[in-house]
Design a protein around this motif. Structure first.
Motif, short mmCIF file in Angstrom:
data_model
loop_
_atom_site.label_atom_id
_atom_site.label_comp_id
_atom_site.label_asym_id
_atom_site.label_seq_id
_atom_site.Cartn_x
_atom_site.Cartn_y
_atom_site.Cartn_z
N MET A 122 50.45 27.31 47.47
CA MET A 122 50.92 28.38 46.58
C MET A 122 49.76 29.30 46.22
N ALA A 123 50.01 30.56 46.36
CA ALA A 123 48.95 31.53 46.03
C ALA A 123 48.71 31.53 44.52
N THR A 124 47.46 31.49 44.15
CA THR A 124 47.13 31.52 42.73
C THR A 124 46.84 32.95 42.32
N LYS A 125 47.49 33.37 41.26
CA LYS A 125 47.20 34.71 40.74
C LYS A 125 45.92 34.65 39.94
N LYS A 126 45.05 35.58 40.19
CA LYS A 126 43.80 35.60 39.45
C LYS A 126 43.90 36.58 38.30
N PRO A 127 43.67 36.12 37.09
CA PRO A 127 43.97 36.96 35.94
C PRO A 127 43.13 38.22 35.86
N ILE A 128 41.90 38.16 36.27
CA ILE A 128 41.06 39.34 36.10
C ILE A 128 40.40 39.74 37.40
N ASP A 129 40.77 39.10 38.44
CA ASP A 129 40.05 39.32 39.68
C ASP A 129 40.90 39.75 40.85
N PRO A 130 41.62 40.84 40.73
CA PRO A 130 42.29 41.30 41.95
C PRO A 130 41.20 41.78 42.90
N ALA A 131 40.97 41.03 43.98
CA ALA A 131 39.82 41.33 44.85
C ALA A 131 40.16 42.44 45.83
N ASP A 132 40.71 43.54 45.31
CA ASP A 132 41.09 44.61 46.21
C ASP A 132 40.65 45.97 45.65
N SER A 133 39.50 46.00 45.03
CA SER A 133 39.04 47.26 44.44
C SER A 133 38.59 48.21 45.56
N PRO A 134 38.70 49.52 45.30
CA PRO A 134 38.33 50.49 46.34
C PRO A 134 36.83 50.52 46.58
N ARG A 135 36.43 51.18 47.64
CA ARG A 135 34.99 51.38 47.88
C ARG A 135 34.47 52.38 46.86
N VAL A 136 33.38 52.01 46.19
CA VAL A 136 32.77 52.88 45.18
C VAL A 136 31.26 52.90 45.43
N VAL A 137 30.68 54.10 45.31
CA VAL A 137 29.22 54.22 45.39
C VAL A 137 28.72 54.88 44.11
N LEU A 138 27.98 54.14 43.33
CA LEU A 138 27.42 54.67 42.08
C LEU A 138 25.93 54.94 42.28
N ASN A 173 37.65 36.30 31.06
CA ASN A 173 37.74 35.36 29.95
C ASN A 173 37.05 34.05 30.34
N VAL A 174 36.00 33.68 29.63
CA VAL A 174 35.26 32.47 30.00
C VAL A 174 36.11 31.20 29.88
N GLU A 175 37.19 31.31 29.08
CA GLU A 175 38.00 30.11 28.85
C GLU A 175 39.14 29.95 29.86
N ALA A 176 39.42 30.99 30.62
CA ALA A 176 40.51 30.91 31.61
C ALA A 176 40.18 31.86 32.75
N THR A 177 39.82 31.31 33.88
CA THR A 177 39.43 32.15 35.01
C THR A 177 40.38 32.01 36.18
N ASP A 178 41.12 30.90 36.22
CA ASP A 178 41.95 30.57 37.37
C ASP A 178 41.12 30.57 38.65
N ASP A 179 39.86 30.28 38.53
CA ASP A 179 38.96 30.31 39.67
C ASP A 179 37.89 29.24 39.45
N GLU A 180 38.37 28.00 39.40
CA GLU A 180 37.47 26.90 39.02
C GLU A 180 36.33 26.70 40.02
N ALA A 181 36.51 27.15 41.25
CA ALA A 181 35.47 26.93 42.24
C ALA A 181 34.22 27.76 41.94
N SER A 182 34.40 29.04 41.70
CA SER A 182 33.19 29.85 41.47
C SER A 182 32.98 30.19 40.00
N LEU A 183 34.05 30.19 39.20
CA LEU A 183 33.91 30.51 37.79
C LEU A 183 34.61 29.45 36.95
#
Ligand SMILES: [Zn+2]
Length: 551
Positions: free
Chosen positions: A1-17, A164-174
């Motif tokens: 089952m795909a896990t929804k990531k609460p703050i990490d939609p890993a699909d941000s556009p290309r940005v150059v700052l 959110n440090v208390e809920a990342t839904d990404d226990e492997a890296s966060l």
């Protein structure tokens, strides 16, 4: 089952700052004219502006920010929902936290208003929207969460855009951190040590808040016997204000760390932790806001207070060390240092851009106002910033004025909390302003039990989320116990069986009075510094220093 990531939609556009890049890496590298390339949530390259673009960025427009780029802020000490309340006029000098929690003034200005708001579920979405935006406008990209509870005692966190440090839904890296407000009793020290040993991230424990022997005893209670302490590298003590130099030696020897909240300490107790001793002992130190009623409105203010205190005491910390306390240090405490906290290739694109490139970059950040933040980016997505820059980057949302300039807030999220869908900050602010102004009427409504039919109960009951307040007053009930609980739907929630605070709604109307909402920023609150002047416990050096740094 795909896990929804609460703050990490890993699909941000290309940005150059493009700008001056303050990496905060191990070599404290600053690139005077650099570029940060981000894509799909990550930092892809950090290099000189003249270096060729990395693969895939050939057609990406360069956004010349004219500013200085820093890692996003991490705030490890906050009680988010309370940040709707204005600064409390602290009525006396306290010496430990057991005192103010029982003060009648605290009840009428803080706990009763908060319980009234929490007892009004219609306000929940507005509170979440407002306090999260408030953290964002102050540069916070990672912070503590907002806990919600339903009628059945099921708990979950508000799913916002701030990490959110208390809920990342990404226990492997966060891996998620744990938090606790009440003290650990001496008889429970061994059990607490066993619990600490299971911690994958960091255990944020309110520790010895105050200045007297009672406050210090909370630390001493962690001694199991002899040289054995319930302290591990996972333990992070919030406040640690009553610790003495030998205590910091013990904390450091066992690998423990601390979150320093000097402004909160000074407002309530007139002084703060012996931070020079903590530093000398080698205790890793982060900075945290605490909360609006007796603390900093955001980390920009807390940085200023820490800087003023440091300078007034012989220069305990350099400006760079202070910036580290809101970036790389907290990332290290969380065990997230491979993922956030610095601007390095492969890390999450959590960035701050501050207008200007003149002078010392660390001093520049300490002097920055909310209006100077040209961009706050989380996971490669611009969340608030200068309206023109945000539009250019493709993040068009709600406009607002900060310090007279046009800013834009972008809170859209693929896994957005249903609570706040389609709710603007402006509408949330208006609604809360009215609610706080009408607190007595709201309290009377909260006291009246609402007739609920069994059918309505079945329809809405279990899904009516309310605020689960951190109960500062010690009732022996651990409200943020963080016990992992499986709930229907397969998500692991950190939940606890508890007696909800919102059940206690009697006599609120007798206690509360109309209040003003705490402003979103300092820069747009002309009365803020004057209000600080009337705070009896805050030293004059801090008051004067803040006036200078906010001017
Ligand atoms: Zn606290």
């Amino acid at each position: 089952m795909a896990t929804k990531k609460p703050i990490d939609p890993a699909d941000s556009p290309r940005v150059v700052l493009e700008g001056r890049v303050v990496t905060m890496n191990g070599n404290a590298e600053v690139i005077a004219n650099g570029r940060v390339y981000t894509h799909n949530g990550d930092i892809v390259a950090v290099q000189e502006a003249t270096a060729p673009a990395p693969a895939g960025f050939g057609n990406t427009a360069v956004s010349a920010t004219g500013g200085t780029i820093y890692p996003g802020f991490i705030d490890l000490h906050n009680h988010m929902p309370y940040n709707v309340l204005p600064l409390w006029q602290v009525p006396k000098k306290f010496s430990n936290r057991g005192q103010w929690g029982r003060h009648a003034e605290y009840h009428s200005k803080i706990s009763a208003p908060m319980q009234t708001l929490a007892a009004t579920p219609e306000l929940l979405a507005s509170i979440c929207r407002y306090v999260e935006a408030k953290a964002l406008v102050g540069g916070t990209t990672t912070g503590q969460g907002i806990t919600l509870a339903n009628q059945s005692g099921i708990r979950r966190y508000f799913r916002g855009v701030v990490r959110n440090v208390e809920a990342t839904d990404d226990e492997a890296s966060l891996p998620a951190a744990s938090t606790r407000v009440p003290d650990v009793a001496a008889k429970d020290a061994q059990t607490f040590l066993t619990r600490l040993k299971k911690e994958k991230s960091c255990y944020l424990l309110h520790l010895s808040e105050g200045t007297d022997a009672t406050a210090r005893r909370a630390f001493q209670s962690l001694q199991i016997g002899g040289a054995s302490w319930a302290i591990t590298p996972s333990l992070c003590g919030i406040h640690a204000a009553a610790l003495q130099a030998p205590d910091f030696e013990v904390l450091a020897a066992n690998g423990g760390s601390m979150v320093w909240s000097p402004f909160s300490n000074m407002l309530l107790y007139g002084r703060t932790a012996d931070i020079a001793a903590a530093k000398a002992a080698g205790v890793p130190i982060s900075l945290g806001c605490d909360w609006a009623p007796s603390g900093s409105r955001n980390l920009l203010n807390e940085l200023k207070v820490a800087h003023i205190f440091s300078e007034a005491n012989g220069g305990i910390f350099t400006a760079r060390e202070l910036v580290a306390m809101v970036t790389r240090e907290p990332a290290g405490l969380l065990g997230w240092d491979r993922v956030v906290g610095t601007i390095e290739v492969g890390k999450r694109a959590d960035l701050l851009v501050v207008e200007g490139t003149a002078g010392d970059p660390y001093q520049q950040l300490i002097r920055a106002k909310e209006s100077d933040l040209a961009l706050v980016m989380i996971n490669g997505v611009g969340r608030i910033g200068d309206a023109a820059l945000m539009r250019k980057l493709g993040f068009a949302g709600e406009t607002l004025k900060i310090g007279g300039a046009n800013h834009m807030l972008f809170l859209a999220h693929p896994a957005e909390d249903p609570l706040t869908q389609n709710l603007t900050l402006s509408a949330a602010g208006d609604r809360l302003t009215r609610a706080l102004r009408g607190l007595p009427a709201l309290a009377r409504m909260a006291e009246r039990p609402r007739p609920i039919s069994p059918m309505a109960m079945a329809r809405a009951g279990a899904n009516t989320w309310r605020l689960a307040l951190d109960e500062i007053l010690d009732t022996g009930v651990e409200l943020r116990a963080n016990l992992p609980v499986r709930v229907p739907g397969g998500r692991t929630l950190r939940a606890a069986a508890m007696r909800p605070v919102f059940a206690e709604t009697k006599k609120l109307s007798a206690a509360v009075m109309p209040l003003a909402i705490d402003a979103l920023t300092v820069v747009d609150d002309p009365g803020y510094l004057d209000a600080l002047d009337t705070q009896r416990n805050v030293p004059d050096t801090i008051k004067e220093g803040l006036r200078d740094l906010w001017s």
